[in-house]
Write a protein that holds these residues in place. Structure first.
Motif, PDB file in Angstrom:
ATOM      1  N   VAL A 264       5.376  -8.475 -10.419  1.00  0.00           N
ATOM      2  CA  VAL A 264       5.587 -10.021 -10.356  1.00  0.00           C
ATOM      3  C   VAL A 264       4.489 -10.466  -8.915  1.00  0.00           C
ATOM      4  CG1 VAL A 264       7.118 -11.740  -9.494  1.00  0.00           C
ATOM      5  CG2 VAL A 264       7.749 -10.130 -11.007  1.00  0.00           C
ATOM      6  N   PHE A 265       4.524  -9.737  -8.102  1.00  0.00           N
ATOM      7  CA  PHE A 265       3.784 -10.204  -6.901  1.00  0.00           C
ATOM      8  C   PHE A 265       2.370 -10.064  -7.361  1.00  0.00           C
ATOM      9  CE2 PHE A 265       1.022  -8.294  -3.419  1.00  0.00           C
ATOM     10  CZ  PHE A 265       1.005  -9.518  -2.782  1.00  0.00           C
ATOM     11  N   ALA A 266       1.668  -9.303  -8.241  1.00  0.00           N
ATOM     12  CA  ALA A 266       0.345  -9.088  -8.646  1.00  0.00           C
ATOM     13  C   ALA A 266      -0.110 -10.201  -9.233  1.00  0.00           C
ATOM     14  CB  ALA A 266       0.114  -7.891  -9.308  1.00  0.00           C
ATOM     15  N   ARG A 267       0.825 -10.796 -10.457  1.00  0.00           N
ATOM     16  CA  ARG A 267       0.597 -12.004 -11.228  1.00  0.00           C
ATOM     17  C   ARG A 267       0.513 -13.257 -10.234  1.00  0.00           C
ATOM     18  NH1 ARG A 267       1.932  -7.905 -14.131  1.00  0.00           N
ATOM     19  NH2 ARG A 267       1.757  -7.907 -16.329  1.00  0.00           N
ATOM     20  N   SER A 268       1.564 -13.172  -9.601  1.00  0.00           N
ATOM     21  CA  SER A 268       1.709 -14.423  -8.661  1.00  0.00           C
ATOM     22  C   SER A 268       0.434 -14.744  -7.543  1.00  0.00           C
ATOM     23  CB  SER A 268       3.043 -14.475  -7.926  1.00  0.00           C
ATOM     24  OG  SER A 268       4.218 -14.314  -8.737  1.00  0.00           O
ATOM     25  N   ALA A 269       0.130 -13.316  -7.152  1.00  0.00           N
ATOM     26  CA  ALA A 269      -1.103 -13.442  -6.144  1.00  0.00           C
ATOM     27  C   ALA A 269      -2.394 -13.916  -7.138  1.00  0.00           C
ATOM     28  CB  ALA A 269      -1.261 -12.035  -5.777  1.00  0.00           C
ATOM     29  N   SER A 270      -2.428 -13.420  -8.164  1.00  0.00           N
ATOM     30  CA  SER A 270      -3.742 -14.065  -9.317  1.00  0.00           C
ATOM     31  C   SER A 270      -3.638 -15.527  -9.393  1.00  0.00           C
ATOM     32  CB  SER A 270      -3.510 -13.004 -10.345  1.00  0.00           C
ATOM     33  OG  SER A 270      -4.540 -13.467 -11.010  1.00  0.00           O
ATOM     34  N   MET A 271      -2.408 -15.946  -9.695  1.00  0.00           N
ATOM     35  CA  MET A 271      -2.202 -17.356  -9.982  1.00  0.00           C
ATOM     36  C   MET A 271      -2.629 -17.974  -8.927  1.00  0.00           C
ATOM     37  SD  MET A 271       0.743 -19.572 -11.164  1.00  0.00           S
ATOM     38  CE  MET A 271       0.773 -19.223 -13.031  1.00  0.00           C
TER      39      MET A 271
ATOM     40  N   LEU B  69       6.875   0.845  -2.272  1.00  0.00           N
ATOM     41  CA  LEU B  69       5.692   1.125  -3.031  1.00  0.00           C
ATOM     42  C   LEU B  69       4.500   0.539  -2.734  1.00  0.00           C
ATOM     43  CD1 LEU B  69       7.430   0.308  -6.729  1.00  0.00           C
ATOM     44  CD2 LEU B  69       7.424   2.414  -5.297  1.00  0.00           C
ATOM     45  N   ALA B  70       3.697   1.517  -2.299  1.00  0.00           N
ATOM     46  CA  ALA B  70       2.458   1.075  -1.462  1.00  0.00           C
ATOM     47  C   ALA B  70       1.228   0.644  -2.735  1.00  0.00           C
ATOM     48  CB  ALA B  70       1.783   2.012  -0.548  1.00  0.00           C
ATOM     49  N   MET B  71       0.460  -0.492  -2.467  1.00  0.00           N
ATOM     50  CA  MET B  71      -0.321  -1.118  -3.626  1.00  0.00           C
ATOM     51  C   MET B  71      -1.730  -0.672  -3.120  1.00  0.00           C
ATOM     52  SD  MET B  71       1.895  -4.287  -4.755  1.00  0.00           S
ATOM     53  CE  MET B  71       0.694  -4.649  -6.096  1.00  0.00           C
ATOM     54  N   ARG B  72      -2.403  -0.493  -4.135  1.00  0.00           N
ATOM     55  CA  ARG B  72      -4.022  -0.819  -4.020  1.00  0.00           C
ATOM     56  C   ARG B  72      -4.611  -2.107  -4.048  1.00  0.00           C
ATOM     57  NH1 ARG B  72      -3.429   3.646  -7.740  1.00  0.00           N
ATOM     58  NH2 ARG B  72      -3.862   5.571  -6.863  1.00  0.00           N
ATOM     59  N   GLN B  73      -5.833  -2.359  -3.986  1.00  0.00           N
ATOM     60  CA  GLN B  73      -6.340  -3.807  -4.016  1.00  0.00           C
ATOM     61  C   GLN B  73      -6.290  -4.388  -5.558  1.00  0.00           C
ATOM     62  OE1 GLN B  73     -10.017  -4.234  -2.116  1.00  0.00           O
ATOM     63  NE2 GLN B  73      -9.987  -6.529  -2.592  1.00  0.00           N
ATOM     64  N   ASP B  74      -6.219  -3.301  -6.581  1.00  0.00           N
ATOM     65  CA  ASP B  74      -6.361  -3.603  -7.783  1.00  0.00           C
ATOM     66  C   ASP B  74      -4.947  -3.808  -8.421  1.00  0.00           C
ATOM     67  OD1 ASP B  74      -5.188  -1.205  -8.284  1.00  0.00           O
ATOM     68  OD2 ASP B  74      -6.790  -0.413  -9.665  1.00  0.00           O
ATOM     69  N   GLY B  75      -3.948  -3.864  -7.518  1.00  0.00           N
ATOM     70  CA  GLY B  75      -2.503  -3.945  -8.043  1.00  0.00           C
ATOM     71  C   GLY B  75      -1.730  -2.901  -8.390  1.00  0.00           C
ATOM     72  N   SER B  76      -2.608  -1.582  -8.623  1.00  0.00           N
ATOM     73  CA  SER B  76      -1.785  -0.530  -8.942  1.00  0.00           C
ATOM     74  C   SER B  76      -1.007   0.182  -7.744  1.00  0.00           C
ATOM     75  CB  SER B  76      -2.735   0.440  -9.434  1.00  0.00           C
ATOM     76  OG  SER B  76      -3.675   0.834  -8.615  1.00  0.00           O
ATOM     77  N   VAL B  77      -0.042   1.261  -8.178  1.00  0.00           N
ATOM     78  CA  VAL B  77       0.765   1.912  -7.116  1.00  0.00           C
ATOM     79  C   VAL B  77      -0.044   3.140  -6.909  1.00  0.00           C
ATOM     80  CG1 VAL B  77       2.766   2.835  -6.294  1.00  0.00           C
ATOM     81  CG2 VAL B  77       2.870   0.728  -7.590  1.00  0.00           C
ATOM     82  N   GLU B  78      -0.305   3.075  -5.482  1.00  0.00           N
ATOM     83  CA  GLU B  78      -1.093   4.353  -5.029  1.00  0.00           C
ATOM     84  C   GLU B  78      -0.082   5.165  -4.450  1.00  0.00           C
ATOM     85  OE1 GLU B  78      -3.860   4.042  -1.857  1.00  0.00           O
ATOM     86  OE2 GLU B  78      -2.488   2.535  -0.840  1.00  0.00           O
ATOM     87  N   ARG B  79       1.212   5.112  -3.877  1.00  0.00           N
ATOM     88  CA  ARG B  79       2.055   5.946  -3.238  1.00  0.00           C
ATOM     89  C   ARG B  79       3.485   5.193  -3.196  1.00  0.00           C
ATOM     90  NH1 ARG B  79       1.540   7.747   3.027  1.00  0.00           N
ATOM     91  NH2 ARG B  79       3.784   9.029   3.348  1.00  0.00           N
ATOM     92  N   GLN B  80       4.610   6.053  -3.197  1.00  0.00           N
ATOM     93  CA  GLN B  80       5.728   5.310  -3.423  1.00  0.00           C
ATOM     94  C   GLN B  80       6.950   6.176  -2.716  1.00  0.00           C
ATOM     95  OE1 GLN B  80       7.011   5.288  -7.696  1.00  0.00           O
ATOM     96  NE2 GLN B  80       5.894   7.129  -8.196  1.00  0.00           N
ATOM     97  N   PHE B  81       7.840   5.765  -2.314  1.00  0.00           N
ATOM     98  CA  PHE B  81       9.072   6.445  -1.614  1.00  0.00           C
ATOM     99  C   PHE B  81      10.454   5.753  -2.175  1.00  0.00           C
ATOM    100  CE2 PHE B  81      12.321   6.303   1.650  1.00  0.00           C
ATOM    101  CZ  PHE B  81      12.317   7.501   2.425  1.00  0.00           C
ATOM    102  N   SER B  82      11.328   6.558  -2.307  1.00  0.00           N
ATOM    103  CA  SER B  82      12.541   6.093  -2.878  1.00  0.00           C
ATOM    104  C   SER B  82      13.772   6.962  -2.560  1.00  0.00           C
ATOM    105  CB  SER B  82      12.407   5.663  -4.477  1.00  0.00           C
ATOM    106  OG  SER B  82      13.859   5.304  -4.937  1.00  0.00           O
ATOM    107  N   THR B  83      14.814   6.362  -2.160  1.00  0.00           N
ATOM    108  CA  THR B  83      15.898   7.446  -1.521  1.00  0.00           C
ATOM    109  C   THR B  83      17.258   6.645  -1.585  1.00  0.00           C
ATOM    110  OG1 THR B  83      16.810   9.027  -0.261  1.00  0.00           O
ATOM    111  CG2 THR B  83      15.654   7.296   0.701  1.00  0.00           C
ATOM    112  N   LEU B  84      18.391   7.149  -2.043  1.00  0.00           N
ATOM    113  CA  LEU B  84      19.652   6.754  -1.591  1.00  0.00           C
ATOM    114  C   LEU B  84      19.986   7.229  -0.081  1.00  0.00           C
ATOM    115  CD1 LEU B  84      21.892   7.791  -4.452  1.00  0.00           C
ATOM    116  CD2 LEU B  84      20.816   5.535  -4.201  1.00  0.00           C
ATOM    117  N   LEU B  85      20.623   6.511   0.678  1.00  0.00           N
ATOM    118  CA  LEU B  85      20.874   6.745   2.095  1.00  0.00           C
ATOM    119  C   LEU B  85      22.699   6.634   2.306  1.00  0.00           C
ATOM    120  CD1 LEU B  85      18.531   4.353   3.629  1.00  0.00           C
ATOM    121  CD2 LEU B  85      18.289   6.854   3.596  1.00  0.00           C
ATOM    122  N   ASP B  86      22.954   7.785   3.048  1.00  0.00           N
ATOM    123  CA  ASP B  86      24.218   8.016   3.346  1.00  0.00           C
ATOM    124  C   ASP B  86      24.664   6.950   4.609  1.00  0.00           C
ATOM    125  OD1 ASP B  86      26.908   8.430   4.405  1.00  0.00           O
ATOM    126  OD2 ASP B  86      26.536  10.483   4.959  1.00  0.00           O
TER     127      ASP B  86
END
Length: 631
Positions: A173-180, A42-59
């Motif tokens: 979790v990362f966005a909140r931790s980075a803010s702290m 999940l690629a993130m914008r600077q404001d912590g939101s997701v701008e692009r995502q990729f997800s798949t099962l793999l053989d």
């Protein structure tokens, strides 16, 4: 895969990185031999939101492994793409981004191995571990599992061990931790990972320890015996992996490196003078050709099972004959100069309920759980005050973290750049006189916070505690001031697996930045941040000859531990921190033994050492029996 992500609030992530949160589910724990079953990025914008995502099962093209953990059955994976089918798209998404993952060295290792198999270079140059970030922040949690952090940050976790859901949780979790971290002026633990040391080496044989007792060196008059340790060196007519698999199936222990336990070295070119051949020659280990091995395999003697000492027949045509054990190699009695004190201070474990409630223990209870940050003062002042804080049962903190309860201000401390944040957080400031008075009276100053946190026991130098026999997996986490990062402070945490002679059995038993795990993967180094490194040990997986694991650190170049300052050590199980201690007595030392885990009377014990030496890492390694190149 497309999904709506809940995004509670807006955050400002550091703009010097382009962040991508990643999670993988795998068929096992070793990147060299196991495969990725599913992946989410999940690629993130600077404001912590997701701008692009990729997800798949793999053989994976293999058994999916622990289905009870990830629920990825062969049926669910049937028809999924292979990694090479998605490598190009994933490579494009990850390129130029900093990977964020929970236990990032694990995900990075698997991802690097898969890209290598697919014929791609690794697109990730930097990574951040949220487990390390959580430890650096010292947030008030019993452990640092992702599920625990999700609960702490009030993030809904819908399906644990699902790559997409874990990545979704980790975004928040990362966005909140980075803010702290920003509010505490703590730098994020970003690690550069462009070197090749964590790339899987597929030509390495995955060791499967034999179920038979090692009978010792090969005596060609008697032949091969099940349980012998066999090393293969150089090219072979039969592909190396196939030959190794055949030997493993026949009951032998096939290893990658020559040690004093090695029974025989198989090498078709004995004139090569490779490192393995030289080591075999120096230790008088028999060297045979592949052809001679084939001849000996025609008649293999039965071994003795480790479990019950019973001989079992070998599944070959030759009749079984009684086993004659080869006399064990004469024990080496030399002791390395670099050792912990010969007569350690044995104490009652600090967690024992039988400890008497003396005045000192009552004072310790009054300050127990407090984290005190020291500002200002000289190096000697800081050492003295940390010692006194320790006597009161509090723990000195190396950084301004979420756990700090008080700030001890020494001379010059008011001008520290963190003072503004300390005032904003309302942290009480205490003085040297507060500490000294408390040592005498056990009193808690009125201006200190009355509440205290639950805390793990704090060990003194030389103190020994028993590790619980029900727990085998431990992580020794070493940290220093987050400001002490960069080229001027190049710190290496290392481990030595020692036998009863106080020496390594082979060079593979020296775990460091160029050899991040021993041959059994029982002890592994993880670089988790600029000022955090971990040695993870699975005691049940240690080789039989290993009786002690020494964990040390070295400051490279001309810097010393006096320059680096205090070093924090915590010993963690998956359920939480078992014990901690802070070492700050270093002055001119360049290397230091931090702690050791050793076996005594069938019980694993832990000792807080803190013994420094004015020599470099190479000299320390040589003292423990490692062969170090001249350069």
């Amino acid at each position: 895969m497309t999904s709506t992500l809940r995004h509670a609030g807006t955050f400002q992530l550091p703009a010097d990185h382009r962040w991508v949160v990643l999670d993988v589910e795998t068929s096992g724990m070793r990147a060299a031999s196991h495969r990725v079953l599913s992946i989410a990025a999940l690629a993130m914008r600077q404001d912590g939101s997701v701008e692009r995502q990729f997800s798949t099962l793999l053989d994976p093209g293999c058994d999916p492994g622990p289905v009870h953990v990830h629920n990825l059955t062969p049926e669910r994976l049937a028809g999924a793409p292979r990694f090479e089918d998605v490598a190009s798209e994933l490579n494009e998404l990850l390129s130029g981004r900093t990977m964020v993952a929970h236990n990032a060295s694990f995900d990075y290792g698997f991802l690097a191995a898969e890209f290598q198999r697919a014929g791609f270079g690794m697109p990730i140059e930097n990574r951040l571990c949220t487990l390390a970030l959580s430890r650096r922040l010292e947030i008030d949690v019993p452990n640092h599992r992702l599920s625990t952090l999700a609960q702490y940050w009030e993030v809904d976790q819908l399906e644990a061990h699902d790559a997409y859901d874990d990545a979704r949780v980790l975004v928040e979790v990362f966005a909140r931790s980075a803010s702290m971290a920003e509010t505490l002026q703590l730098p994020l633990p970003v690690v550069r990972c462009t070197d090749s040391r964590v790339i899987a080496r597929p030509d390495q044989i995955t060791r499967v320890p034999s179920t038979f007792v090692n009978p010792g060196r090969l005596d060609e008059a008697h032949g091969l015996v099940q349980g012998m340790k066999i090393v293969i060196s150089g090219s072979t007519r039969t592909p190396r992996m196939r030959l190794a698999a055949r030997l493993i199936e026949a009951g032998f222990d096939v290893t990658n490196s020559v040690s004093r336990q090695t029974s025989v070295l198989v090498c078709n070119d004995t004139e090569s003078q490779s490192g393995k051949v030289r080591r075999a020659g120096s230790d008088v280990i028999p060297v045979i050709s592949e052809q001679r091995l084939e001849e000996l395999l025609a008649r293999v003697l039965p071994g003795i099972l480790k479990s019950d000492g019973v001989q079992v027949p070998v599944p070959v045509d030759a009749p079984a004959v009684p086993l004659t054990l080869v006399e064990a190699e004469r024990a080496i009695t030399l002791v390395p100069e670099i050792v912990a004190p010969a007569q350690p201070v044995e104490v009652t474990p600090v967690t024992s309920p039988s400890v008497a409630a003396s005045p000192s223990s009552r004072r310790a209870k009054a300050w127990q759980g407090r984290r005190v940050l020291l500002l200002g003062g000289s190096h000697l002042d800081a050492v003295i005050m940390r010692s006194r804080i320790h006597q009161l049962g509090a723990r000195p903190s190396l950084n301004l973290t979420a756990a700090v309860t008080e700030v001890l201000v020494l001379e010059g401390g008011e001008s520290d750049k963190r003072m503004t944040r300390i005032v904003e957080r309302g942290l009480p400031k205490i003085s040297e006189s507060d500490v000294n008075e408390a040592l005498v009276s056990g009193a808690v100053p009125d201006h200190m916070k009355l509440e205290s946190r639950l805390a793990a026991p704090i060990l003194m130098r030389g103190e020994v505690v028993d590790l619980p026999p029900t727990q085998s997996t431990w992580s020794v986490n070493v940290a220093w001031r987050a400001e002490n990062v960069g080229d001027e402070y190049d710190v290496d945490v290392v481990a030595f697996l020692l036998d009863s002679t106080g020496k390594v059995d082979s060079d593979q038993d020296f775990v460091f930045y160029n050899n991040t795990a021993d041959e059994d993967a029982a002890v592994e180094l993880s670089v988790d941040g600029g000022s955090e490194q971990s040695i993870r040990a699975t005691l049940d997986s240690l080789p039989e000859e290993c009786t002690r694991v020494v964990i040390a650190a070295a400051v490279d170049g001309e810097r010393t531990f006096g320059d680096l300052g205090a070093v924090s050590v915590s010993i963690d199980s998956p359920d939480g921190t078992f014990a901690t201690f802070v070492l700050d007595v270093g002055t001119v030392e360049r290397t230091m033994v931090l702690t050791e885990i050793y076996r005594r009377g069938g019980v694993w014990r832990l000792r807080a050492v803190g013994q420094g030496y004015n020599q470099d890492l190479g000299a320390m390694a040589v003292g423990y029996g490692v062969e170090v190149d001249d350069d």
